[in-house]
Design an enzyme around this catalytic site. Structure first.
Site, PDB file in Angstrom:
ATOM      1  CB  CYS A 275      -0.347   0.156   0.786  1.00 43.87           C
ATOM      2  SG  CYS A 275      -2.076  -1.085   0.820  1.00 43.87           S
ATOM      3  CB  ILE A 276       2.895   3.419   2.496  1.00 37.54           C
ATOM      4  CG1 ILE A 276       1.601   2.258   3.720  1.00 37.54           C
ATOM      5  CG2 ILE A 276       3.491   4.514   2.609  1.00 37.54           C
ATOM      6  CD1 ILE A 276       2.067   2.432   5.039  1.00 37.54           C
TER       7      ILE A 276
END
Length: 442
Positions: A275-276
């Site tokens: 994600c990040i």
């Protein structure tokens, strides 16, 4: 409301709806558990035959999953896993939890999402509810998935109900689960949102309804952009503290004593995970298409992407101070996973460290008790490596040990007692090696 809606609503209330979970990874399996625990029958759909076989044998496919999770799913009698798309014809609700990576050009790659949508559009009966859980840019549920269903003769809001509810899993976290983490829900029409909200309220403790799928999609991006930007801030702050010969970890701990207006983030060798490192690029891409500039977010991404090179430069300087050239030096990277207590190496900065050290001519090995063998998708410089066991003699044979991932299972005492040089990106050995001249924070 037509009869089909009423039937689906009644099935949700009675927990008699059959739920299909498309993608049985770090999101799909916990999601299946939440709905099985709520009393539903769940059909998991997975294309990877090796993963499917392991799930069939009752094995957890990821280290961070609760021990025995898959066994308990099978023991419930309400869960089955399949790779046969034909079986999806029997589900009433489909939840899509597939990867949304970046392309080589660092643009959104929705191939897994569109493939899942095509599979469902070819299999589902009319009146089904389809919810996307994968992180993506605003408009994906309405346009990308909606267009796939239209191509197959389904009109969203009439023949199929489309909604978005972003996953909020944090692999390795022990104090929360899918059922206890607040769930965002937004539909592509009011009825889709109603059905999705009704569904999640039966399995999740707190559900927050928003006005549209696009709001939910954007909120998920904001959550991860917030983290990426703050990690970039603390990584850049670390560089400033290094230049001033100050310990960034002590400074962070001091600032964190303030009970308001400050949230603690810690520096590291870069960003990793599903994600990040990825989601900010989904936002910048869709913003550019809408004519909006996002220089702050783009800069945060660049700061985080530069961190592995900073670690290599620190190691080069530290080795040089000891009369050792990086080219030809033996370097041990501790940890290959993207963060502690997981066995996933997606976007892992440790993988990039291995690549960079190798490109500089260093002789690199790694040790990670959770990643004994790298998957074939990684860089060629990593693919042939295998995790080595740590002992005093082996640790002492390396010119430098670089701590990239701070797993609890790593024997830091052996490292502290025997390493010629430690380059620590996680502050993992600070208490053991305080004041030692062969210890460098990076």
């Amino acid at each position: 409301m037509d009869a089909g809606d009423a039937t689906l609503e009644a099935k949700i209330d009675a927990r008699s709806a059959v739920i299909g979970v498309v993608g049985l990874g770090s999101v799909g399996l916990p999601l299946a558990r939440a709905f099985v625990d709520a009393g539903y029958r769940v059909l998991g759909f997975e294309r990877d035959p090796e993963k499917l076989a392991r799930i069939g044998r009752g094995e957890n496919t990821l280290h961070h999953l609760t021990a025995g999770l898959v066994q308990r799913l099978h023991a419930s009698g309400r869960f089955q896993a399949t790779g046969d798309a034909e079986r999806l014809r029997g589900v009433d609700i489909a939840l899509i939890s597939v990867p949304t990576p970046l392309s080589p050009a660092r643009e959104p790659d929705l191939e897994c999402v569109t493939s899942a949508a095509r599979t469902l559009a070819s299999s589902l009966r009319r009146g089904a509810l389809v919810v996307l859980e994968s992180t993506t840019f605003p408009g994906t549920t309405r346009t990308v998935i909606g267009d796939v269903f239209r191509e197959h003769g389904f009109e969203p809001g009439v023949d199929v109900w489309l909604a978005y509810s972003p996953e909020r899993e944090d692999p390795g976290r022990k104090d929360a689960s899918t059922a206890t983490i607040a769930k965002l829900v937004g539909g592509t029409c009011a009825r889709s949102g109603d059905l999705a909200e009704r569904l999640y309220r039966t399995a999740i403790q707190c559900v927050h309804r928003v006005s549209s799928a696009e709001v939910a999609e954007s909120a998920k991006l904001l959550e991860n952009v917030y983290r990426a930007a703050n990690i970039a801030l603390v990584n850049e702050f670390k560089l400033a503290m290094d230049a001033l010969s100050l310990d960034v970890w002590e400074v962070i701990d001091a600032a964190a004593t303030k009970p308001f207006g400050f949230m603690k983030f810690t520096p590291g060798p870069g960003l990793g995970g599903h994600c990040i490192p990825i989601d900010p690029y989904y936002l910048t891409w869709v913003a550019r298409r809408a004519g909006a500039a996002t220089p702050f977010i783009e800069l945060a991404g660049e700061v985080n992407r530069r961190m592995p090179q900073h670690v290599v430069d620190r190691a080069r300087t530290a080795l040089g101070a000891r009369g050792v050239e990086l080219a030809g030096a033996r370097v041990l990277v501790l940890g290959l996973a993207y963060k502690a207590e997981v066995d996933t190496i997606t976007e892992s900065p440790a993988v990039e460290l291995v690549r960079l050290f190798t490109s500089e001519g260093a002789l690199v090995e790694y040790s990670d008790p959770l990643v004994p063998t790298p998957p074939l998708v990684v860089d060629v410089s990593v693919r042939s490596l295998r995790s080595i066991e740590l002992d005093a003699e082996r640790v002492a044979s390396f010119d430098a040990v670089v701590v990239a991932t701070d797993h609890a299972a790593i024997d830091y005492d052996v490292v502290a007692a025997n390493a010629c040089l430690v380059v620590d990106t996680r502050n993992a050995l600070a208490s053991r090696m305080k004041g030692r001249t062969n210890y460098v924070k990076a």
